[in-house]
Design an enzyme around this catalytic site. Structure first.
Site, PDB file in Angstrom:
ATOM      1  CG  ASP A 113      -1.616  -1.153   1.584  1.00  0.00           C
ATOM      2  OD1 ASP A 113      -1.582  -2.094   0.787  1.00  0.00           O
ATOM      3  OD2 ASP A 113      -2.225  -1.186   2.664  1.00  0.00           O
TER       4      ASP A 113
HETATM    5  C1  FRU Z   1      -3.841  -3.698   2.780  1.00  0.00           C
HETATM    6  C2  FRU Z   1      -3.169  -4.086   4.092  1.00  0.00           C
HETATM    7  C3  FRU Z   1      -3.538  -3.105   5.160  1.00  0.00           C
HETATM    8  C4  FRU Z   1      -2.400  -3.238   6.116  1.00  0.00           C
HETATM    9  C5  FRU Z   1      -1.231  -3.450   5.198  1.00  0.00           C
HETATM   10  C6  FRU Z   1      -0.179  -4.335   5.756  1.00  0.00           C
HETATM   11  O1  FRU Z   1      -3.181  -4.097   1.646  1.00  0.00           O
HETATM   12  O2  FRU Z   1      -3.542  -5.398   4.417  1.00  0.00           O
HETATM   13  O3  FRU Z   1      -4.799  -3.333   5.732  1.00  0.00           O
HETATM   14  O4  FRU Z   1      -2.242  -2.104   6.913  1.00  0.00           O
HETATM   15  O5  FRU Z   1      -1.755  -4.018   4.014  1.00  0.00           O
HETATM   16  O6  FRU Z   1       0.943  -4.377   4.928  1.00  0.00           O
END
Ligand code: FRU
Length: 686
Positions: free
Chosen positions: A43
């Site tokens: 993300d």
């Molecule tokens: C979404 C997610 C978020 C989390 C992050 C962990 O892709 O699962 O909810 O904060 O990735 O890397």
């Protein structure tokens, strides 16, 4: 042109993964999309604009090219195209991983973290505890334009004591003079809103959800005012909710709601919500192949320890609530938790109906958790769960196997989290079963746009709402065969709202800055599709990075038009405008490598609204992605592709009953690689 320039810092230390040094010339290395120099990315996080710089932090494993050891890596750009890598911003420490979150400029120094009259940057992120099932919200601040960060000693600032509570997105709500946090409560399919005067103490305001798409867990929310196309002074609130599975192209995706927010509660606009439809059971002449009633597997045979002696009656042990099955019994492989494995095989049966439908729930692991249909020994159809306990309908068209003998098998070879399947009600029938349709709005109908969130503090004079998404899908993200980096971001996009007969719809356009990379584009005006093809198809684009924009009129009410993106002689990615079905299809079944995932080679579909006489299409191709913006960005599709060659060429064809569809304009040109700067060093392998 060398796409990389080393400014400072140690490059050697930047290559913790393997022996390879990033050159930005590797196969499939995007040239105008952001990628980490090496290592894993998911993300985008903490996007904020401050003193001429757009900041992009991102979920990063600084030690490897797969998910794990999450920290926030950092890059900055003055134009969202040319990026400079900076040192890691927030590192996993003391058993707390740095999960997704946001950053703001604390202009009024409400937090007191400011220095010498200058506002601090404050990051708000989720602390994910590695030794216990706990996620809570933390803050950190920077007094040097995001170069170095200090974690707040009073962390966590918000804690429910829950295992899943994450991805805070914070903004300043001017009318009520407070900070507002949107944060996801994944298992509940809710976004929770909190308010604060100082970013340190948070008070619960309200909850939104479940609504829209609720098959997958809810992650990475955003709540943001978006301006109306053609009237930038009017805005409405858009609540973005990323869902971990169940998106239209399969796996993870981004849904949104349009409505109003008064500083406390988000109320969706009822007119803009698409209608939902109830579930349909299989109909016509039905034959039950397995319903697991009467306390036995009645002729299905089990190997391994995943099935016990008899069907389950619901959830088992510590499992979350299992629902959506029919009658009293179902197959549930959560025996001894996720650890158990095995295969349950049906008696042989004859395929004598058009459709085979069944209910399935449990983990989303196509490689190890599967409902398989075998004909003549070969697996001819396969399905997996959606990381949700609830069972939902799946239907296969099996007409091509009419009269053949077949077996079903339920395979559980998965042992970790979500390592189980639920299944029930295998039925042959004349008409297929269908699930209740959720009535969700999707920002992107391709497979590869996730965790999209917006930039904070973009100057008001800029008048843009800007966002970016992670260009991958949790279904296969860890297996995409690129090296020494894994994953790219989408092109940054400008958001607007359009008033349509069905309510408000989100529009997305690539940022205009990307056009600075355009290298002498060519234009064609007023032409037939045949002549346009004769003009377009001889052109070769050796770098494989192309911006193509097309406007058409005199559209046909039926038939279709296809734009082929050809890589070499065998690989082709097709974009199909279907006038009859009013849909856009992106076909990557023959686009190149796909062997790393069972679900990658697929055709993705999006609804396409025709209004007036015009169609507009914008296609942005990079070395391993295609982004399509149709009808001024009302329908958007983003897909990864892994073509065998860099060079690309195009072909346009029309299949319509009469001579119709005129090209009003067609512009195409290669995009130059965006230079990348390395000013950061990365930590060595732990
Ligand atoms: C979404 C997610 C978020 C989390 C992050 C962990 O892709 O699962 O909810 O904060 O990735 O890397």
């Amino acid at each position: 042109m060398l796409a990389i320039s080393l400014i400072a810092g140690s490059f050697a230390a930047a290559t913790a993964v393997g022996a390879e040094s990033p050159t930005y010339r590797e196969p499939w290395r995007p040239q105008v999309h952001f990628t980490p120099a090496s290592t894993w990315m998911n993300d985008p996080n903490g996007m904020v604009y401050y003193e001429g710089e757009y900041h992009l932090f991102y979920q990063n494993n600084p030690f490897g090219d797969r998910w794990g050891h999450m920290s926030w890596a950092h890059a900055v750009s003055r134009d969202l195209v040319r990026w400079e890598h900076l040192p890691l911003a927030l590192a996993e420490e003391n058993g707390v991983m740095i999960f997704s979150g946001s950053a703001v400029v604390d202009w009024k120094n409400t937090s007191g973290f400011g220095l010498d009259g200058k506002p601090p940057l404050v990051a708000i992120y989720t602390g994910h505890h590695t030794s216990k099932p706990l996620q809570n919200q933390h803050i950190a601040f920077s007094n040097d334009k995001g170069r170095t960060w200090t974690k707040y000693t009073g962390n966590p600032v918000l804690d429910l004591g829950e295992a899943d509570f994450r991805d805070p997105k914070v903004f300043w709500h001017e009318p009520t003079q407070k900070w507002v946090m949107a944060v996801s409560w994944p298992m509940h399919r809710k976004v929770r809103f909190y308010g604060s005067a100082d970013l340190k103490s948070w008070k619960h305001l309200s909850d939104f959800g479940p609504a829209g798409s609720i098959v997958g867990i809810w992650e990475c929310p955003d709540l943001v005012p978006v301006a109306v196309e053609g009237n930038l002074d009017a805005t409405h609130w858009v609540l973005v909710v990323n869902v971990g599975s169940g998106a239209p192209a399969g796996g993870s995706g981004t849904q949104y709601f349009v409505g109003e927010f008064d500083g406390t509660t988000f109320v969706p606009d009822a007119r803009s919500l698409p209608a939902s439809k109830p579930a349909m059971a299989p109909e016509g002449r039905t034959v039950v192949v397995g319903d697991f009633e009467g306390g036995s597997y009645s002729g299905w045979t089990a190997t391994g320890d995943a099935f016990g002696a008899a069907p389950a009656a619901g959830s088992i042990g510590t499992q979350q609530a299992v629902d959506g099955f029919q009658g009293k019994g179902l197959v549930n492989t959560f025996r001894n938790g996720d650890a158990s494995t095995g295969t349950l095989t049906s008696p042989e049966f004859q395929i004598d109906r058009k459709h085979l439908s069944f209910l399935v729930g449990g983990g989303n692991k196509p490689e190890t958790l599967a409902v398989n249909l075998r004909v003549g020994g070969a697996v001819v159809r396969t399905a997996t769960g959606a990381d949700a306990e609830r069972l939902s309908w799946r239907s296969w068209d099996v007409s091509e196997f009419q009269g053949k003998a077949a077996r079903l098998e339920i395979v559980d070879n998965a042992t970790g989290g979500w390592g189980h399947l639920n299944a029930d009600q295998f039925v042959l029938s004349d008409t297929p079963a269908s699930n209740a349709q959720e009535g969700a709005l999707w920002a992107d109908y391709g497979s590869d746009f996730y965790a999209g969130v917006t930039w904070s503090d973009v100057p008001a004079r800029d008048r843009r709402t800007l966002w970016i998404g992670w260009m991958s899908n949790w279904t296969y993200a860890n297996d995409v065969p690129t090296s020494p980096w894994r994953s790219a971001m989408s092109i940054p996009r400008v958001l607007r709202l359009r008033d349509t007969p069905n309510g408000w719809r989100l529009l997305q356009k690539p940022i205009h800055e990307i056009q600075r990379q355009l290298d002498s584009p060519d234009r064609l005006h007023r032409s037939s599709v045949e002549d346009a093809n004769a003009w377009l198809s001889p052109r070769r684009f050796p770098g494989g990075v192309v911006d193509l924009e097309m406007t058409m009129d005199h559209l046909s009410p039926t038939g279709s038009m296809t734009l082929e993106c050809r890589h070499g002689t065998n690989a082709v990615t097709k974009l199909i405008v279907d006038f009859t079905r009013r849909e856009l299809r992106l076909d990557r079944t023959a686009s190149g490598r796909s062997d790393f995932s069972r679900t990658f080679a697929a055709v993705h579909r999006a609804p396409l609204r025709f209004f007036g006489e015009e169609l507009t299409l914008r296609v942005l191709l990079d070395t391993s992605s295609i982004e399509v913006f149709a009808q001024g960005g009302e329908t958007v599709m983003t897909d990864l592709i892994l073509p065998p060659t860099k060079e690309v060429s195009f072909a346009l064809s029309l299949e319509v009953p009469q001579r119709s569809c005129r090209i009003t304009s067609l512009t195409v040109g290669p995009l130059k690689p965006a230079p990348v700067k390395m000013s950061g060093i990365r930590p060595k392998t732990p």
